[in-house]
Design an enzyme around this catalytic site. Structure first.
Site, mmCIF file in Angstrom:
data_model
loop_
_atom_site.group_PDB
_atom_site.id
_atom_site.type_symbol
_atom_site.label_atom_id
_atom_site.label_comp_id
_atom_site.label_asym_id
_atom_site.label_seq_id
_atom_site.Cartn_x
_atom_site.Cartn_y
_atom_site.Cartn_z
ATOM 1 N N GLU A 270 -33.214 -24.317 -42.368
ATOM 2 C CA GLU A 270 -32.596 -25.302 -41.471
ATOM 3 C C GLU A 270 -33.330 -26.636 -41.473
ATOM 4 O O GLU A 270 -32.917 -27.577 -40.798
ATOM 5 C CB GLU A 270 -32.566 -24.747 -40.038
ATOM 6 C CG GLU A 270 -31.710 -23.507 -39.849
ATOM 7 C CD GLU A 270 -30.224 -23.817 -39.885
ATOM 8 O OE1 GLU A 270 -29.873 -25.012 -39.844
ATOM 9 O OE2 GLU A 270 -29.428 -22.857 -39.957
ATOM 10 N N TYR B 77 -29.696 -13.788 -39.066
ATOM 11 C CA TYR B 77 -30.053 -14.265 -40.404
ATOM 12 C C TYR B 77 -30.029 -13.106 -41.389
ATOM 13 O O TYR B 77 -30.510 -12.011 -41.085
ATOM 14 C CB TYR B 77 -31.450 -14.887 -40.392
ATOM 15 C CG TYR B 77 -31.884 -15.454 -41.720
ATOM 16 C CD1 TYR B 77 -31.288 -16.598 -42.245
ATOM 17 C CD2 TYR B 77 -32.902 -14.849 -42.465
ATOM 18 C CE1 TYR B 77 -31.682 -17.124 -43.467
ATOM 19 C CE2 TYR B 77 -33.321 -15.373 -43.675
ATOM 20 C CZ TYR B 77 -32.705 -16.507 -44.181
ATOM 21 O OH TYR B 77 -33.096 -17.019 -45.387
ATOM 22 N N TYR C 151 -17.952 -17.019 -38.045
ATOM 23 C CA TYR C 151 -17.928 -16.592 -36.641
ATOM 24 C C TYR C 151 -16.502 -16.577 -36.089
ATOM 25 O O TYR C 151 -16.138 -15.697 -35.309
ATOM 26 C CB TYR C 151 -18.815 -17.489 -35.792
ATOM 27 C CG TYR C 151 -20.285 -17.353 -36.119
ATOM 28 C CD1 TYR C 151 -20.888 -16.106 -36.177
ATOM 29 C CD2 TYR C 151 -21.071 -18.479 -36.377
ATOM 30 C CE1 TYR C 151 -22.227 -15.968 -36.483
ATOM 31 C CE2 TYR C 151 -22.414 -18.350 -36.684
ATOM 32 C CZ TYR C 151 -22.990 -17.097 -36.740
ATOM 33 O OH TYR C 151 -24.327 -16.963 -37.050
#
Length: 248
Positions: free
Chosen positions: A27, A90, A135
């Site tokens: 990230e 993750y 998602y």
């Protein structure tokens, strides 16, 4: 290939911590990672646990390897009661698109169902379009897109009163009428600051609590003005001696 989703154990901490570090690097926010392995182990498996965790494990060359994890903890909604916040999920790149992420989310949702939680919530970066698509495929809705909710974060470094050594300076104060006098009561606002969700559609949401307190102050002041000694004590509780509301 056999992949197992199971509850994390204390022995998994170094492996989970490595995956957390890997995610932070992915990230590009590794500079924001301040927690140590020791603190992580204490928070997850000490006497007063702060979170729960599931891990995904597979066998490679007769060796067990952690290839994914999900961290979650309980929160509370004044509308729906007990809820779960999913902090991290993750899966290492080489094991993606194999249904592991879905199974990790499913494990958390099963816990939420057993605990009669109102919802499972989590945060996704706007730039991570593939994750957002994933998602939504799992049945999640984008609250920013549908209901215009935004997530706010207040760090202790940013808050003007966070470094004040006087606990009273972290409190709002209101006046409560009694049969004989108006007395000072400090109100702890720590709980009010825990919930960062503010609707951009409601422009007064940020100030609603202060407005409510101000109205109480105005009503009580007009009904029975406090003595100069009372007001002096009241002013001393405010940072810089400034009142919550203009009494004039």
């Amino acid at each position: 290939m056999c992949i197992v989703i199971r509850k994390a154990e204390v022995k998994d901490c170094p492996g989970i911590f490595d995956l957390i570090t890997e995610l932070a690097i992915h990230e590009k926010h590794q500079d924001q990672m301040k927690i140590s392995l020791e603190k992580f182990r204490e928070d997850g498996f000490g006497d007063n646990t702060k979170f729960q965790c599931f891990v995904a494990e597979c066998e490679e060359n007769d060796t067990l390897r952690l290839i994914g994890y999900v961290i979650y903890f309980n929160t509370y909604s004044t509308w729906q009661g007990k809820c779960i916040h999913m902090e991290d999920i993750y899966v290492v790149p080489e094991y993606r698109s194999k249904g592991i992420g879905s199974k990790l989310i499913g494990s958390v949702c099963k816990v939420a169902d057993l605990q009669n939680c109102g919802r499972v919530q989590f945060i996704v970066r706007d730039s991570n379009k593939s994750a957002m698509k994933f998602y939504k495929h799992q049945g999640a809705i984008d609250l920013t897109e549908v209901q215009e909710w935004h997530l706010f974060r207040l760090t202790m470094e940013a808050h003007p009163n966070s470094r004040n050594t006087d606990p009273g300076a972290m409190n709002f104060t209101i006046l409560e009428e009694s049969s004989m006098l108006i007395k000072i009561i400090p109100i702890d606002v720590q709980e009010m600051s825990r919930n960062p969700w503010i609707s951009s559609a409601d422009k007064r949401a940020k100030n609603r609590m202060i407005v409510m307190m101000s109205r109480c102050l105005r009503y009580l002041y007009e009904k029975r003005p406090p003595s100069p000694e009372c007001m002096q004590h009241f002013m001393s509780l405010r940072p810089g001696g400034s009142p919550v509301i203009n009494m004039s």
